[in-house]
Design a protein around this motif. Structure first.
Motif: not given
Length: 979
Positions: A739-745, A960-974, A923-926, A957-958
Motif C-alpha cells: 500500500l505504501l508503494v502504491s501511495g494508499r497511505i 481523488q486522493e483528497s491530497a493537500a497538494e490540490a490547493d497548490e495546483v488550483r493556485a497554479l491553474l487560477t 502511485g497516483d499521488r506521486m 489525481l489529487y
C-alpha cells in the motif's frame, strides 16, 4: 574519462594499424586505437574538406575558399601547402596525394570515415524499412545516430565547415525523425514522449517533432496534452514567424479531436480448377460451420500447392485431443482437391486408441481404391508399399492420414512420387519424419472461439448475453471440441440461457462432466492419451497438474516430482511429444486448462498414497521459498530477514550472479505467487507468507504489483481465519509495504497498526522493526515529520539489536527525511550520509541506491544542486542494474526537481517525462507530483497550454486522493484559467 579521444564502437578497425577518421564530432584521426595529432584548427579544416570530398581532388583555390572564404590571408597558398605537408607526415604513405595543383585523400579502407559508415547504415535502414522490417531498421538508425559525437566538425573554422556542419546536423535531425516515427509505429509511444519533449524544447520551430510528440501523447492516453502541444505550436509560430502550422499538423489535431480510431493503431485467392469426378474421393465431409484458423489454412494450402514439381509434400499437424486437427486437415484437403485431380485417399489410423491400424491393412485398402485387383495385392508390407508407390507414379493424389500413432506407422503409407502429397494428423510431434512440414495446432483465439460458438448456438442468443458467451468459451479453454460440445448442449435446450451454461461450467470440479454430448466427451478424448502413458509418465502428468500458475519451470517440476532435473526433463519432453503437456518456452511447461483439470482428477483417483499429493505441493513450496530467500540474500546482502524465515526441507536453486537471480524471480513471478495462494488453506500457511515476504521485489519493481497485492490480501484473510498470529502479522506487514508503494497511505496506516499489534503479540522482532519503519514513512507522507521520528528511532534500535545493519541504515536514511521535514537540513545530510556509509559496506545494492537517493534529497534542499545530481545519478545506475523500475521513475522525478531548482527547465521536463513513462513509488499521488513539476517546467519553456493540461490531470489525481497538494495546483491553474 582519461582525456583520450574515444574511437566509436561502431567503427573500430579490425586491423590495429588501420587509419580511421571522424567528422561527426571533432575532426580526429586514429591509427588503430591510437589518436593521431591533427594540428591547428585550420589544418583540421583542410583535413575535413578533403575527407568530405570522398576521394575527389580539391584544388588549392577551392581549399583556400573553404578555409578563409572571400578574405584569405596573403600567404594562404603557402599555408595550405604547409598544412598538407604536416598531415602527410602523420598519415600513412599514399593517403594524402598531390595532383593537378590540388590535394585528395585516397586509399582508405571501407568504413574508415564515420560519415561513410553512417551513410551506409542509413541506406540499409531505409531498405529494411521498405521491406517491412521496422525492428531492424530502428536498430540500424540507432547505430547511425550513435556515430555522432557532439557537434559535427566541432571547432573547425571556415565557411565550408560552417555549411557542412549545418548540413550534417539537419541530416541527423531527419534520421532522428525517421527513427522516432518507427518507434511510434512499433508501439513505443510512452518511451518516445520523454525524448520528444526534450527535442521540442531544443528545436521549438521544428514542426515534425511537435507532430510526433502529439501522436505519442495521444497514444499514451494523454489527449489533453496532445492538443495543448498544438496550441503551443500555433502560438509560437504566430509569434516568431507570423505563420500557421503546416497542414499535416492541423490534420492531426482534427483527428485527435475526433478520436480517430486509426490513430490508435501503430487479395483474392487464385481460383481452383474444377475437380473432376474421379476415384478415389475418400475425404470425409467438411463441417459447415468451420471457423477461423486462417493462417493455418493458408500455410497448409501453400505446402500442398507446392506438391507439383516436388518428390512429395508432407505436412504433419500435432496437438492435444479436441484441438481440431482432423477438422482442419479435412477442410484444407477439400480446398486443395483441385490440385489433386487423380484422387484423395483417407484413413483413420486410430493412433490414440489401444489398437492402432496396421500399415499393411491400410495399404490393402488404398490399393483397392486405386483400382488394384485383390489377386494382385501382395502379402508383405514392403511389397504393398512398393506397389502403392508404383500405382501413384504419374498421378496427382492427396493422402490424408488421420490420427496417426507415430512416424513409424505412417512411413510405409507415404507416396514417393512427384505431384503427390500427404497430410497427417497426430497427437505426437513427428520430429523424426524426415522432410515433413511440422505444424503445432494450438487452441482457438477468443474471437475464433466466440465465432464458432455463435454459429452453433445462433447469433441472437449470443448477442443477448455476449459476456456470458465469452465466459463459456473461456471455461472451455478455447478448445474447439469443448466449445462444440457446450454449444450443442445449449442449442438442444431452448429453455437454457447462455448464463445458465456459463454457471454450470464455472464449477471446475464438474466442468469435465458437463462437457459431454452424445458420443462426444472431452474427458474421453483425454483418457485415450492418458491410457497410453508409461507409469512414470502418468505419475508426472498427475502431480504436475496439481500446481496452479500459468506454467512451471523444469527445476520446479523436478521439486514436485522429487527427481533429478535430467530425469524430469526426459519425462516432461515425452509428455510434450504426446501433446498432453505444452512446451511454453525452453525449460518451461504448461497444461491446457481442461487437461490440467483432467490431470487433477487423475491424481485424486489414481495417486497412491493420497498423502503424496500434499507432499508434492510441499516440495514445490520449499523449492520456491529456498530459492527466493537466496535471491533476497543476493539482492540485500547482510539483511537478517532471511534468518527469520521458516526452514525448508527441499533445497532451492543457488545463484552467484545477481542478474541471473533477478531473472529467476521475475520469470517465476506468476507460478510463485500462485503457489503462495494455493497454500492458503493448508498447514503450509506460515511458509507461504514467508515466501511472499522474500519475493517483495515483485511489488517494489512494479513488475507484478497487482498480482502481489491480491496474494497479500488473500494471505491476510487466510491467516486471520486460521488464527495464526505470527503469520497474520507478517502478512499485514507485507500488505502495508504494498500500500505504501502504491501511495494508499490511509489504508497503509490501518494495516500497519494491525500488523504492529500482531507482531508484538507474537514477539516477532523481525516484523516489529519493519512495521515501525513503515509507520514512520506513513507519517512522512502525511506531513507529520516529528511523529515519524520516534518510529524510525524504534526501528533503528530494533535492527541494531538484531545485528541487521542494512535495515538499520535504511531507517537512518528515512530518519534523515524526517529531520529534513522539520527543517534540520544539516542533520538530515549527515544522517543520510551515515546510511550510505553502512550500505556501501555491502556493495552496489538497491539499499545503497535508496541511501544515495535520501542524500540527494537532503542536498537539493540545502541548495547543493550539483552534489545532489551526483547522488541521484549513483542511485539511478544501481536501480537500473537491479531492474527497480518504479524507483528509477521516482529518482528521475527527484532529478527533475534539481534541474528545475537550478533553472534548467528543458532538462527538468525531460526527466519528468521519463518518470511518467517508468512510473513511481507512491502511485497516483506521486504521478500528480510529477505532472505538477512537468507543468512548471513547460510553463517556463513557454508551453503554457500543455502545462495547463498537466496541472489539470494532476488536480484530478489529487482530488481523488483528497491530497493537500490540490490547493497548490488550483493556485497554479487560477491565472491560467483567468487568461
Amino acid at each position: 574519462m582519461d582525456g583520450v579521444p574515444r574511437v566509436p564502437e561502431q567503427w573500430r578497425p579490425d586491423d590495429s594499424a588501420a587509419l580511421r577518421f571522424s567528422v561527426l564530432g571533432p575532426v580526429r584521426a586514429w591509427r588503430g586505437a591510437d589518436s593521431l595529432p591533427t594540428g591547428s584548427p585550420q589544418q583540421r579544416a583542410l583535413l575535413a574538406a578533403l575527407l568530405l570530398r570522398e576521394g575527389r581532388t580539391a584544388t588549392a583555390g577551392e581549399l583556400i575558399d573553404a578555409l578563409w572564404g572571400e578574405e584569405p590571408p596573403s600567404q594562404a597558398l603557402a599555408a595550405v601547402r604547409t598544412y598538407a605537408s604536416r598531415l602527410r607526415k602523420v598519415l600513412d604513405p599514399d593517403v594524402l596525394v598531390s595532383e593537378s595543383g590540388g590535394y585528395a585523400i585516397r586509399s582508405l579502407r571501407d568504413g574508415a570515415l564515420d560519415l561513410a559508415v553512417a551513410q551506409e547504415l542509413a541506406t540499409d535502414a531505409e531498405k529494411a524499412k521498405n521491406s517491412g522490417d521496422l525492428c531492424h531498421a530502428r536498430s540500424l538508425l540507432n547505430k547511425t545516430l550513435n556515430l555522432w559525437d557532439g557537434e559535427p566538425l566541432a571547432s573547425v573554422p571556415g565557411p565550408y565547415a560552417e555549411t557542412q556542419r549545418a548540413r550534417l546536423e539537419e541530416w541527423r535531425l531527419q534520421l532522428l525523425e525517421s527513427r522516432l516515427d518507427m518507434d511510434l509505429e512499433q508501439g513505443c509511444h510512452a518511451e518516445a514522449v520523454s525524448e520528444l519533449t526534450a527535442l521540442t524544447a531544443a528545436h521549438p520551430l521544428r514542426e515534425r517533432f511537435r507532430e510526433l510528440l502529439m501522436l505519442a501523447l495521444y497514444r499514451s492516453g494523454r489527449q489533453a496534452e496532445a492538443l495543448a502541444v498544438y496550441a503551443d505550436t500555433r502560438r509560437l509560430l504566430a509569434d516568431e514567424l507570423g505563420v500557421d502550422p503546416r497542414p499535416g499538423l492541423k490534420e492531426l489535431q482534427q483527428r485527435i479531436l475526433q478520436a480517430d480510431p486509426n490513430l490508435a493503431e501503430p487479395s483474392a485467392p487464385v481460383a481452383e480448377p474444377a475437380a473432376a469426378p474421379v476415384r478415389p474421393a475418400q475425404l470425409p465431409a467438411t463441417v459447415s460451420d468451420f471457423t477461423g484458423r486462417v493462417s493455418f489454412v493458408s500455410e497448409l494450402g501453400d505446402v500442398l500447392a507446392s506438391a507439383e514439381g516436388r518428390v512429395m509434400a508432407v505436412s504433419a499437424l500435432a496437438g492435444i485431443g479436441g484441438v481440431g486437427k482432423t477438422t482442419l486437415a479435412v477442410h484444407v484437403a477439400h480446398q486443395a482437391r483441385g490440385a489433386f485431380p487423380d484422387g484423395q485417399l483417407y484413413v483413420d489410423l486410430q493412433g490414440a486408441g489401444a489398437r492402432a491400424a496396421e500399415p499393411e491393412t491400410v495399404l490393402g485398402a488404398f490399393l483397392r481404391a486405386l483400382g488394384a485387383a485383390d489377386s494382385s495385392i501382395p502379402d508383405s508390407l514392403e511389397e504393398r508399399a512398393a506397389l502403392f508407390r508404383s500405382m501413384l507414379d504419374g498421378r496427382r493424389v492427396l493422402v490424408l492420414l488421420d490420427n496417426a500413432r507415430d512416424a513409424a506407422q505412417v512411413r510405409p503409407l507415404l507416396p514417393g512420387t512427384e505431384g503427390c502429397a500427404a497430410l497427417i494428423t497426430s497427437r505426437v510431434r513427428m520430429v523424426d519424419l524426415v522432410g515433413a512440414h511440422l505444424v503445432d495446432l494450438d487452441v482457438m483465439s477468443p474471437e475464433e472461439a466466440l465465432q464458432l460458438f455463435t454459429k452453433i448456438v445462433g447469433a441472437e442468443r449470443v448477442a443477448a448475453e455476449r459476456e456470458s458467451a465469452l465466459d463459456v468459451v473461456a471455461a472451455c479453454g478455447f478448445l474447439p471440441l469443448a466449445i462444440r460440445i457446450a454449444a450443442s448442449r445449449l442449442a438442444a435446450r431452448r429453455t437454457w440461457t447462455v448464463s445458465v451454461l456459463a454457471a454450470k461450467l464455472a464449477d471446475e470440479r464438474r466442468r469435465l462432466d458437463e462437457l459431454q454430448a452424445g458420443d462426444l466427451a472431452v474427458k474421453a478424448t483425454f483418457e485415450l492419451g492418458y491410457g497410453q502413458l508409461e507409469p512414470a509418465q502418468a505419475r508426472a502428468f498427475r502431480l504436475l497438474g496439481l500446481a496452479d500458475g500459468p506454467d512451471i519451470s523444469l527445476a520446479a517440476a523436478a521439486a514436485v516430482l522429487d527427481l533429478p532435473v535430467e530425469a524430469t526433463e526426459d519425462l516432461l519432453e515425452s509428455l510434450v511429444d504426446t501433446s498432453l503437456l505444452e512446451s511454453a518456452a525452453p525449460g518451461r511447461y504448461r497444461y491446457h486448462d481442461l487437461v490440467r483439470l483432467y490431470a487433477r482428477a487423475c491424481a485424486e483417483r489414481d495417486e497412491q498414497p493420497p498423502s503424496e499429493r500434499a507432499a508434492a505441493m510441499s516440495r514445490l513450496l520449499d523449492f520456491y521459498l529456498a530459492t527466493a530467500a537466496g535471491v533476497y540474500a543476493i539482492e540485500r546482502p547482510g539483511d537478517r530477514l532471511v534468518d527469520g524465515l521458516e526452514p525448508t526441507e527441499y533445497a532451492g536453486l543457488h545463484f552467484t550472479d545477481g542478474s541471473a537471480a533477478l531473472d529467476w524471480l521475475y520469470n517465476e513471478a506468476a507460478p510463485l505467487l500462485a503457489c503462495v495462494r494455493q497454500s492458503a488453506d493448508t498447514n503450509r500457511l506460515q511458509r507461504a507468507v514467508d515466501l511472499l515476504w522474500a519475493a517483495k521485489d515483485l511489488t517494489e519493481s512494479g513488475a507484478n504489483s497487482h498480482q502481489y497485492e491480491t496474494t497479500a490480501r488473500a494471505m491476510c484473510d487466510a491467516t486471520r481465519a486460521a488464527r495464526v498470529i505470527r503469520a497474520e502479522g507478517r502478512a499485514r506487514t507485507i500488505l502495508t509495504d504494498v500500500l505504501l508503494v502504491s501511495g494508499r497511505i490511509q489504508q497503509a496506516e490501518e494495516e500497519a497498526r494491525l500488523a504492529m499489534g500482531l507482531a508484538e503479540s507474537a514477539q516477532d522482532a523481525t516484523a516489529t522493526g519493519w512495521v515501525a519503519n513503515s509507520l514512520g514513512l506513513i507519517c512522512l507522507h502525511q506531513g507529520r515529520n516529528a511523529d515519524g521520528k520516534p518510529f524510525f528511532e524504534q526501528a533503528i534500535e530494533g535492527f541494531k539489536a538484531a545485528g541487521n545493519r542494512p535495515c538499520e541504515a535504511t531507517s537512518l536514511c528515512n530518519l534523515s527525511r524526517a529531520h529534513l521535514g522539520m527543517g534540520n537540513v544539516g542533520a538530515a545530510v549527515e544522517i543520510a550520509q551515515l546510511g550510505v556509509a553502512i550500505h556501501a559496506e555491502f556493495g552496489r545494492t538497491v539499499r545503497l541506491a535508496n541511501s544515495h537517493y535520501a542524500v540527494g534529497i537532503a542536498l537539493n534542499r540545502a541548495g547543493r544542486h550539483s552534489e545532489a545530481l551526483s547522488q541521484f545519478s549513483e542511485a539511478l545506475g544501481i536501480l537500473s542494474d537491479h531492474r527497480q523500475r518504479l524507483w528509477e521513475g521516482t529518482t528521475n522525478f527527484r532529478i527533475a526537481e534539481v534541474h528545475l531548482a537550478a533553472r534548467r527547465p528543458a532538462q527538468a521536463a525531460q526527466r519528468a517525462e521519463q518518470a511518467l513513462a517508468l512510473g513511481c513509488i507512491g502511485g497516483d499521488r506521486m504521478r500528480g507530483n510529477v505532472l505538477t513539476l512537468l507543468g512548471r517546467a513547460l510553463s517556463v519553456l513557454g508551453q503554457v497550454d500543455r502545462a495547463t493540461a498537466c496541472w489539470r490531470e494532476a488536480l484530478n489525481l489529487y482530488e481523488q486522493e483528497s491530497a493537500a497538494e490540490a490547493d497548490e495546483v488550483r493556485a497554479l491553474l487560477t491565472p491560467a484559467t483567468a487568461a
